[in-house]
Motif scaffolding. Sequence first.
Motif, short mmCIF file in Angstrom:
data_model
loop_
_atom_site.label_atom_id
_atom_site.label_comp_id
_atom_site.label_asym_id
_atom_site.label_seq_id
_atom_site.Cartn_x
_atom_site.Cartn_y
_atom_site.Cartn_z
N ALA A 184 0.83 -1.20 0.00
CA ALA A 184 0.00 0.00 0.00
C ALA A 184 0.87 1.25 0.00
O ALA A 184 2.10 1.19 0.16
CB ALA A 184 -0.91 -0.01 1.23
N LEU A 185 0.22 2.38 -0.15
CA LEU A 185 0.85 3.68 0.12
C LEU A 185 0.69 3.90 1.62
O LEU A 185 1.25 3.15 2.41
CB LEU A 185 0.22 4.77 -0.74
CG LEU A 185 0.31 4.55 -2.26
CD1 LEU A 185 -0.29 5.74 -3.01
CD2 LEU A 185 1.73 4.32 -2.72
N SER A 186 -0.08 4.91 2.07
CA SER A 186 -0.21 5.13 3.51
C SER A 186 -0.79 3.88 4.17
O SER A 186 -1.69 3.23 3.63
CB SER A 186 -1.10 6.34 3.79
OG SER A 186 -2.42 6.14 3.31
N ASN A 243 -12.90 6.24 3.39
CA ASN A 243 -12.71 5.35 4.54
C ASN A 243 -11.24 5.13 4.86
O ASN A 243 -10.92 4.39 5.81
CB ASN A 243 -13.41 4.02 4.30
CG ASN A 243 -14.92 4.14 4.42
OD1 ASN A 243 -15.43 4.88 5.25
ND2 ASN A 243 -15.65 3.43 3.57
N VAL A 244 -10.33 5.72 4.07
CA VAL A 244 -8.91 5.71 4.45
C VAL A 244 -8.78 6.41 5.80
O VAL A 244 -9.52 7.35 6.12
CB VAL A 244 -8.05 6.39 3.37
CG1 VAL A 244 -6.62 6.63 3.85
CG2 VAL A 244 -8.04 5.53 2.10
N ARG A 291 -19.80 2.21 1.05
CA ARG A 291 -18.94 1.38 0.21
C ARG A 291 -17.58 1.31 0.91
O ARG A 291 -16.81 2.26 0.89
CB ARG A 291 -18.81 1.98 -1.19
CG ARG A 291 -18.06 1.09 -2.16
CD ARG A 291 -18.16 1.63 -3.59
NE ARG A 291 -17.50 0.73 -4.51
CZ ARG A 291 -16.22 0.82 -4.87
NH1 ARG A 291 -15.46 1.79 -4.37
NH2 ARG A 291 -15.69 -0.06 -5.70
N ILE A 292 -17.29 0.18 1.54
CA ILE A 292 -16.10 0.07 2.40
C ILE A 292 -14.83 0.43 1.65
O ILE A 292 -13.91 1.04 2.21
CB ILE A 292 -15.99 -1.36 2.99
CG1 ILE A 292 -17.23 -1.67 3.85
CG2 ILE A 292 -14.72 -1.52 3.81
CD1 ILE A 292 -17.42 -0.75 5.04
N ALA A 295 -8.49 0.10 2.32
CA ALA A 295 -8.48 -1.27 2.83
C ALA A 295 -8.13 -1.21 4.31
O ALA A 295 -6.96 -1.02 4.66
CB ALA A 295 -7.48 -2.15 2.08
N ARG A 296 -9.14 -1.28 5.17
CA ARG A 296 -8.97 -1.17 6.63
C ARG A 296 -8.19 0.08 7.03
O ARG A 296 -7.41 0.08 7.98
CB ARG A 296 -8.31 -2.42 7.19
CG ARG A 296 -9.20 -3.65 7.15
CD ARG A 296 -8.59 -4.83 7.86
NE ARG A 296 -9.48 -5.98 7.79
CZ ARG A 296 -10.35 -6.32 8.74
NH1 ARG A 296 -10.44 -5.60 9.83
NH2 ARG A 296 -11.14 -7.37 8.60
N GLY A 297 -8.37 1.13 6.25
CA GLY A 297 -7.74 2.40 6.57
C GLY A 297 -6.51 2.72 5.74
O GLY A 297 -6.03 3.85 5.77
#
Length: 295
Positions: free
Chosen positions: A185-187, A207-208, A201-202, A277-279
């Motif tokens: 990932a990036l962040s 949602n990041v 929409r997760i 993706a989970r933040g």
Amino acid sequence: MNGKIVGAAIVSHHPGLMQCEEFRRLQGAGEDSDLIPGYARLREKIQAAKADVVMIFDSHWFTTGYHLVDGGARYSGTYISDEMPWYLHGVPYDYRGLPSLALEIEAVSREMGGYNRAICHADLGRHYATVNLVKQLRLEHSDTPVVTVSSCQNCDWPAFLKSGEAIAEGIRRSGLRVVMLGSGALSHKFNNIDWKPNHPRIFHETNVSRPENIVSDKGAIALFEQGRHDTILERWEDEYRRMPWEAFGAHYLQMVGAMGGAACRTKGEPLSAYENARGTGNIHIWFDTENQPGA
């Protein structure tokens, strides 16, 4: 004939992409993650590049003391994630390695006084940053071998650029056409366990985990599109290292080090939407190293 890097990409590997489409659509409020069709777009790029081997910079394979290059001849087994075993389990894998390339990179690194070493052990454990890409990019049972590179956890970030330099020279001496994939990932700031989505929409970018991470990630994506890797590296210590990116950016830094470091002007082409993706901030970005000025 000199070997060459014929393409490169930053690629998301997050576990949610390995769930069935029905569940992904539930998570996506009826829509699938755009990273899934993004894999198909990436498969087309790899095929068009006529790669002899795919090299994966694995942001989950943490090593100490060396940048390891996976030199096994073949890997097969069944994968289970110790991080998320309730759904990422029972994943069969069977794919080829390429010991000669790993050994070539080690030889070059020793000449340069570096810290890249080959490890040729068929029982070496797998990580989903590699396995998920092997599955999604259909590299199993193919004619294209896979060589994985670790993320060394006890070095400062310029050492990853040096690792990339040794890898590039090893590729040149090998005579092979290589596509490099920075798997991560990036962040990479996770949302808390009791987090409530900002958007139904997760996968949606809002949602990041933090607004400032979204701004930083999108700024980096724009710089990739402009080919301004020098600016990315100038900002590394004060921005991207502090976000931080997954594995503190080891996957990207080794890849861009192999492409010339701060001198690299290879432009990036997004192959997917930017997603949560989970933040964490995720995207697929392709760098066409053969069809850029000065390639």
